[in-house]
Design a protein around this motif. Structure first.
Motif, PDB file in Angstrom:
ATOM      1  N   VAL A  76     -32.308  -2.421   8.405  1.00 43.79           N
ATOM      2  CA  VAL A  76     -33.315  -1.461   8.863  1.00 43.79           C
ATOM      3  C   VAL A  76     -34.681  -2.122   8.994  1.00 43.79           C
ATOM      4  O   VAL A  76     -35.525  -1.695   9.785  1.00 43.79           O
ATOM      5  N   ALA A  77     -34.907  -3.178   8.223  1.00 45.69           N
ATOM      6  CA  ALA A  77     -36.167  -3.923   8.273  1.00 45.69           C
ATOM      7  C   ALA A  77     -35.868  -5.375   7.927  1.00 45.69           C
ATOM      8  O   ALA A  77     -34.785  -5.691   7.423  1.00 45.69           O
ATOM      9  N   VAL A  78     -36.814  -6.249   8.179  1.00 46.41           N
ATOM     10  CA  VAL A  78     -36.690  -7.699   7.981  1.00 46.41           C
ATOM     11  C   VAL A  78     -35.375  -8.225   8.552  1.00 46.41           C
ATOM     12  O   VAL A  78     -34.761  -9.139   8.007  1.00 46.41           O
ATOM     13  N   SER A  79     -34.918  -7.638   9.644  1.00 46.29           N
ATOM     14  CA  SER A  79     -33.641  -8.036  10.235  1.00 46.29           C
ATOM     15  C   SER A  79     -33.691  -9.443  10.797  1.00 46.29           C
ATOM     16  O   SER A  79     -32.650 -10.069  11.008  1.00 46.29           O
ATOM     17  N   SER A  80     -34.888  -9.971  11.022  1.00 48.94           N
ATOM     18  CA  SER A  80     -35.031 -11.333  11.541  1.00 48.94           C
ATOM     19  C   SER A  80     -34.982 -12.386  10.439  1.00 48.94           C
ATOM     20  O   SER A  80     -35.210 -13.567  10.702  1.00 48.94           O
ATOM     21  N   SER A  81     -34.699 -11.966   9.215  1.00 52.61           N
ATOM     22  CA  SER A  81     -34.653 -12.892   8.083  1.00 52.61           C
ATOM     23  C   SER A  81     -33.360 -13.683   8.023  1.00 52.61           C
ATOM     24  O   SER A  81     -33.163 -14.478   7.112  1.00 52.61           O
ATOM     25  N   ARG A  82     -32.465 -13.457   8.993  1.00 53.55           N
ATOM     26  CA  ARG A  82     -31.163 -14.126   9.038  1.00 53.55           C
ATOM     27  C   ARG A  82     -30.430 -13.973   7.701  1.00 53.55           C
ATOM     28  O   ARG A  82     -30.047 -14.953   7.058  1.00 53.55           O
ATOM     29  N   THR A  83     -30.250 -12.723   7.323  1.00 46.82           N
ATOM     30  CA  THR A  83     -29.494 -12.389   6.119  1.00 46.82           C
ATOM     31  C   THR A  83     -28.025 -12.235   6.497  1.00 46.82           C
ATOM     32  O   THR A  83     -27.690 -11.513   7.441  1.00 46.82           O
ATOM     33  N   VAL A  84     -27.154 -12.916   5.746  1.00 52.17           N
ATOM     34  CA  VAL A  84     -25.721 -12.925   6.027  1.00 52.17           C
ATOM     35  C   VAL A  84     -24.963 -12.670   4.729  1.00 52.17           C
ATOM     36  O   VAL A  84     -25.536 -12.635   3.643  1.00 52.17           O
ATOM     37  N   SER A  85     -23.657 -12.504   4.846  1.00 49.57           N
ATOM     38  CA  SER A  85     -22.783 -12.596   3.676  1.00 49.57           C
ATOM     39  C   SER A  85     -22.070 -13.939   3.752  1.00 49.57           C
ATOM     40  O   SER A  85     -21.870 -14.490   4.834  1.00 49.57           O
ATOM     41  N   LEU A  86     -21.708 -14.472   2.592  1.00 51.61           N
ATOM     42  CA  LEU A  86     -21.072 -15.781   2.521  1.00 51.61           C
ATOM     43  C   LEU A  86     -19.688 -15.658   1.903  1.00 51.61           C
ATOM     44  O   LEU A  86     -19.521 -14.996   0.862  1.00 51.61           O
ATOM     45  N   ARG A  87     -18.721 -16.279   2.531  1.00 49.10           N
ATOM     46  CA  ARG A  87     -17.379 -16.350   1.981  1.00 49.10           C
ATOM     47  C   ARG A  87     -17.189 -17.729   1.356  1.00 49.10           C
ATOM     48  O   ARG A  87     -17.348 -18.754   2.032  1.00 49.10           O
ATOM     49  N   LEU A  88     -16.862 -17.744   0.065  1.00 44.26           N
ATOM     50  CA  LEU A  88     -16.653 -18.985  -0.668  1.00 44.26           C
ATOM     51  C   LEU A  88     -15.167 -19.131  -0.961  1.00 44.26           C
ATOM     52  O   LEU A  88     -14.549 -18.249  -1.573  1.00 44.26           O
ATOM     53  N   ASP A  89     -14.607 -20.244  -0.522  1.00 44.81           N
ATOM     54  CA  ASP A  89     -13.182 -20.496  -0.722  1.00 44.81           C
ATOM     55  C   ASP A  89     -13.011 -21.920  -1.228  1.00 44.81           C
ATOM     56  O   ASP A  89     -12.684 -22.841  -0.480  1.00 44.81           O
ATOM     57  N   GLY A  90     -13.288 -22.089  -2.516  1.00 47.14           N
ATOM     58  CA  GLY A  90     -13.181 -23.414  -3.105  1.00 47.14           C
ATOM     59  C   GLY A  90     -14.379 -24.294  -2.842  1.00 47.14           C
ATOM     60  O   GLY A  90     -14.246 -25.524  -2.754  1.00 47.14           O
ATOM     61  N   LEU A  91     -15.569 -23.698  -2.713  1.00 45.54           N
ATOM     62  CA  LEU A  91     -16.785 -24.505  -2.564  1.00 45.54           C
ATOM     63  C   LEU A  91     -17.021 -25.270  -3.867  1.00 45.54           C
ATOM     64  O   LEU A  91     -17.173 -24.670  -4.929  1.00 45.54           O
ATOM     65  N   TRP A  92     -17.069 -26.589  -3.772  1.00 47.94           N
ATOM     66  CA  TRP A  92     -17.192 -27.431  -4.970  1.00 47.94           C
ATOM     67  C   TRP A  92     -18.570 -28.074  -5.024  1.00 47.94           C
ATOM     68  O   TRP A  92     -19.087 -28.549  -3.996  1.00 47.94           O
ATOM     69  N   VAL A  93     -19.167 -28.061  -6.210  1.00 47.68           N
ATOM     70  CA  VAL A  93     -20.451 -28.728  -6.409  1.00 47.68           C
ATOM     71  C   VAL A  93     -20.324 -29.699  -7.574  1.00 47.68           C
ATOM     72  O   VAL A  93     -19.617 -29.418  -8.556  1.00 47.68           O
ATOM     73  N   PRO A  94     -20.977 -30.837  -7.494  1.00 43.64           N
ATOM     74  CA  PRO A  94     -20.902 -31.834  -8.569  1.00 43.64           C
ATOM     75  C   PRO A  94     -21.679 -31.387  -9.799  1.00 43.64           C
ATOM     76  O   PRO A  94     -22.555 -30.510  -9.708  1.00 43.64           O
TER      77      PRO A  94
END
Length: 358
Positions: free
Chosen positions: A190-208
């Motif tokens: 409804v507002a701040v739609s230009s903020s490029r807000t998304v949902s993220l799907r994580l499927d085994g994202l690995w971080v050290p």
């Protein structure tokens, strides 16, 4: 304080808001956030205002950092919202020890890297949208981040998951073509739609392991989060100021209305910031929550007044009053926790305004 109001970074923020952000706010709301806004923030020093000087920041007092955020929101709420994501990772790194701090804090403080956050979902416990699992010496993240702002605009994200022991694991991850990471199309808001807000799907994202910045029991994290979320966001007063300016420019009668509302906003602002600076903030959470609700109620009143004063023309998408009214709706729920939501619903059900402390 007068000296703080003259701080060079705050003066710079006012100039940026006046010369660049405010004139483009309608266009940003309609067409998207231009790279020029983020480039200006990167080179201004404002992104690292709160970072320690030893890591390339300015180490400004908290009051100055707060006023910078308010000023940016007065100019453009969308730009404020995207850069606001950067501040939490920066502050967390500044308070931490370890390789992530040494590697990332100078980059975030200088603006060479822009950070986003993916941890609001931790507030949904006992529902666990993102699970963190120790694997191969690091951490694997699986699940869905419902809300992530700045996709395609920022460079790194601070990601949270909950492990099998109900500990919150916070780690930095990339935002590019990472294996195990997939973003949705930008969400229509409804507002701040230009903020490029998304949902993220994580499927085994690995971080050290060196990317992990914090592991803490969920209850401890929730307590800290609750104390912070009870504060009034500086953006509430920033958008209120923008709406008051629109109201003052509409005509004599509207300007008289703005005068009375400005006095009330100033009172609540002073009280809210005084409580935010309380030496023992954990002991005044109910009072700060009440002021948060009062400030949001005032913001709704001010933005509504701007719409009413302008008449039918304010319903046009080219009029700032309707944008500010939509931004006030957004700020009702931005950074909201379950206790704040319950308190707000209770105040609405009772039909009484949240009381501000004297």
């Amino acid at each position: 304080m007068e000296g703080e109001q003259d701080h060079p970074l705050l003066v710079r923020a006012r100039r940026l808001a006046t010369d660049l952000l405010a004139p483009a706010a309608q266009r940003v709301d309609r067409d998207g956030l231009p790279a020029a806004h983020l480039d200006a923030l990167r080179t201004s020093g404002l992104l690292g205002a709160s970072a320690p000087q030893t890591y390339g920041g300015s180490g400004v007092p908290e009051a100055v950092a707060r006023d910078i955020q308010e000023t940016l929101a007065t100019g453009c709420c969308t730009t404020w919202f995207v850069q606001a994501q950067h501040q939490s990772p920066l502050r967390l790194l500044a308070a931490s020890d370890g390789p992530a701090k040494e590697r990332l804090l100078p980059e975030l403080a200088s603006g060479r890297l822009l950070a986003g956050v993916a941890y609001a979902h931790v507030r949904s416990f006992p529902w666990v949208p993102v699970r963190a699992t120790a694997e191969r010496g690091g951490w694997r993240f699986d699940g869905t981040v419902p809300w992530y702002t700045g996709w395609g605009l920022n460079d790194v994200m601070l990601l949270a998951g909950i492990d099998a022991d109900d500990e919150v694991v916070l780690a930095f991850a990339g935002t590019g073509e990472e294996r195990g990471l997939r973003a949705s199309e930008p969400l229509r808001l409804v507002a701040v739609s230009s903020s490029r807000t998304v949902s993220l799907r994580l499927d085994g994202l690995w971080v050290p392991p060196e990317s992990v910045v914090l592991r803490t029991p969920r209850e401890r994290w929730a307590g800290t989060d609750l104390a912070h979320a009870a504060n009034v966001s500086p953006a509430v007063f920033g958008v209120a100021e923008a709406a008051l300016r629109v109201l003052e420019e509409t005509g004599t009668e509207a300007a008289m209305t703005a005068h009375g509302l400005r006095t009330e906003v100033a009172t609540v602002r002073r009280q809210a910031y005084a409580l935010a600076d309380h030496p023992a903030p954990d002991h005044v959470v109910p009072e700060r929550t009440a002021l948060r609700l009062r400030a949001l109620d005032l913001l709704r009143t001010v933005t509504t007044a701007a719409v009413v004063a302008g008449g039918g023309r304010t319903t046009g998408l080219d009029h700032p009053a309707q944008r500010l009214a939509r931004e006030s709706l957004f700020l009702l729920v931005q950074g909201q926790t379950a206790p704040v939501r319950r308190a707000h619903l209770a105040s609405l059900a009772s039909g009484s305004k949240p009381a501000a402390s004297s």
